[in-house]
Write an enzyme that holds these catalytic residues in place. Structure first.
Site: not given
Length: 482
Positions: A230-231, A250-251, A284, A375
């Site tokens: 996520g963020s 996992e950002l 992502c 992003e």
């Protein structure tokens, strides 16, 4: 699957539970309510963790884990139409995207099944330690225990598979919390695990908003591993709340592809047209920025504009649609406002119709604009001229993110210079930042997180090494009959 026959969405200790609260699931293109799922309370989540903790005390043997994971893959293939229909409705992604992600998820569960029977320790040499010459040491790998898996909206099949598959393969028990906007894919997966014969307690499903789920999931010492996608902002909260439990995060990212002066532009255009716009740019590793040597800037932007202008945005179920809506209209509004503030030449696209944003190509936005520094998670690609290859590397390294970077060049020395110099989790030579094979280690550094996906690597992370030392006595000769 109709709403009348759909399980509740709250799965604890092998049973589908009812709940007073309901979460509506919207069709992301039409806005219609397509389903409602049970909203878990904090008490439900505690029950789920308790059930997982109890199950984790009696791990399944490797063969049983492999059998269940293979069965899940088989059931997903057999029920492909149901999985695809629910996926398209809840995400707004195209049918082609749905079928591709289903194929990936099936493959991930099969890879995880293979890893379940490969888990092994290693011999530890002790001869060099004084007084230990008669000792034999080796490790065995044991499950960490309870794994909490928190999944994002943009990959509700493959990312769930990357979390649940290795966790089950490693012998753990899992509490799965899907994204609030896209719970149906996870619900179908949990149903497949139950049908494949996974015993009660080894997989729980809790659907709840972050304000409820976050505190309940993080404030429990029985959880030993958190895997979150996520963020970056929420990832920081997970990291801060996890205590001594391990984390895989996992950002965010605003991924770059670097284009050198010797790059094959036909390849760049073809690959970026997919990697920058599939799933409406909500990936992502989507190509958000292209840093191109100035001598190739005009040629590349002209060719890209022609290709991007041929893409069709709209109804994800319609033939010929390349990308559907964003996950919600406010996200389309935000991305559109970033385009307007970028002080860039819009080469093509960038028009908003409700939650649909037409694929946009921007030329040389302002260096401090949001489309370059944050992003965007939308179908927007910016092309930026740079003086030379080294400037491109410097720009990538100066940013806060470090997931993956694409490098287009025919010069092997230059390619390896990038491999050694870029501070990112992965360098894709003559491919975009978006390349991802499910068996490879996939993860980032800096504000893009830590830890890696990929069943061989995730299984190892989700087990602990346990050292075993045997203090062996040399047998007396008269008792030795070997």
């Amino acid at each position: 699957m109709s709403t009348a026959t759909r399980p509740s969405g709250l799965f604890v200790d092998g049973d589908w539970r009812a709940a007073a609260g309901r979460i509506p699931v919207l069709d992301k293109y039409s806005g219609d309510v397509v389903a409602e799922v049970a909203e878990a309370t904090a008490d439900d989540i505690k029950d789920a963790i308790g059930s997982a903790h109890a199950a984790s005390g009696h791990p399944l043997d490797a063969g049983e884990r492999a059998r269940v994971l293979t069965g899940v893959a088989d059931l997903m293939e057999a029920g492909a139409d149901r999985f695809v229909d629910d996926y398209v409705a809840e995400t707004g992604f195209t049918t082609a995207d749905a079928r591709n992600e289903l194929r990936r998820a099936v493959s991930i569960y099969r890879l995880s099944a293979q890893e379940a029977v490969r888990i092994a320790g290693e011999q530890v040499p002790l001869d060099a330690t004084p007084g230990s010459g008669n000792r034999l040491a080796f490790t065995v790998r044991v499950p960490v225990g309870v794994v909490v898996a928190i999944a994002p909206f943009n990959a509700p099949l493959s990312t769930v598979a990357h979390k649940v598959g290795p966790a089950i393969a490693a012998g753990n028990a899992v509490v799965l919390k899907p994204a609030e906007k896209t719970p149906l894919s996870a619900l179908n997966v949990v149903g497949a695990f139950a049908e494949a014969g996974l015993p009660p307690g080894f997989l729980q499903l809790v659907c709840a908003p972050g304000s409820t789920a976050g505190p309940a999931l993080l404030d429990d010492d029985r959880v030993r591993f958190y895997t979150f996608t996520g963020s970056t902002a929420v990832g920081r909260l997970v990291s801060a709340g996890a205590g001594l439990a391990r984390t895989h995060l996992e950002l965010g990212s605003n991924s770059v592809s670097i284009v050198a002066d010797d790059a094959r532009l036909d390849d760049v255009v073809r690959l970026v047209a997919t990697a920058g716009f599939r799933k409406a740019g909500q990936v992502c590793t989507s190509v958000q920025r292209i840093l191109v040597v100035r001598s190739r800037f005009d040629e590349l932007t002209t060719a890209l504009a022609e290709r991007v202008g041929s893409l069709t945005a709209g109804d994800p179920r319609a033939d010929g649609t390349d990308l559907g809506p964003l996950i919600a209209e406010p996200e389309a509004e935000r991305a559109f406002s970033w385009i307007e503030r970028a002080s860039a030449r819009v080469r093509v696209g960038g028009e908003r119709h409700g939650s649909v944003l037409t694929p946009a190509l921007l030329g040389d936005p302002a260096p401090d604009s949001e489309v370059l520094t944050k992003e965007i998670f939308a179908p927007v690609v910016s092309v930026v001229p740079v003086h030379d290859f080294d400037e491109a590397i410097t720009r990538v390294n100066a940013g806060p993110y470090g997931l993956q970077t694409g490098v287009f060049t025919q010069d092997l020395d230059r390619a390896f210079h990038a491999v050694r110099s870029l501070r990112v989790g992965g360098v894709m030579v003559n491919d975009t930042s978006s390349y991802h094979a499910d068996a490879m280690p996939y993860g980032g550094v800096k504000d893009s997180g830590h830890g890696v996906e990929g069943p061989p690597y995730a299984v190892r992370d989700m087990t602990d090494p346990r050292i075993v030392v045997l203090n062996l006595r040399r047998p007396e000769r008269e008792d030795f009959h070997a």
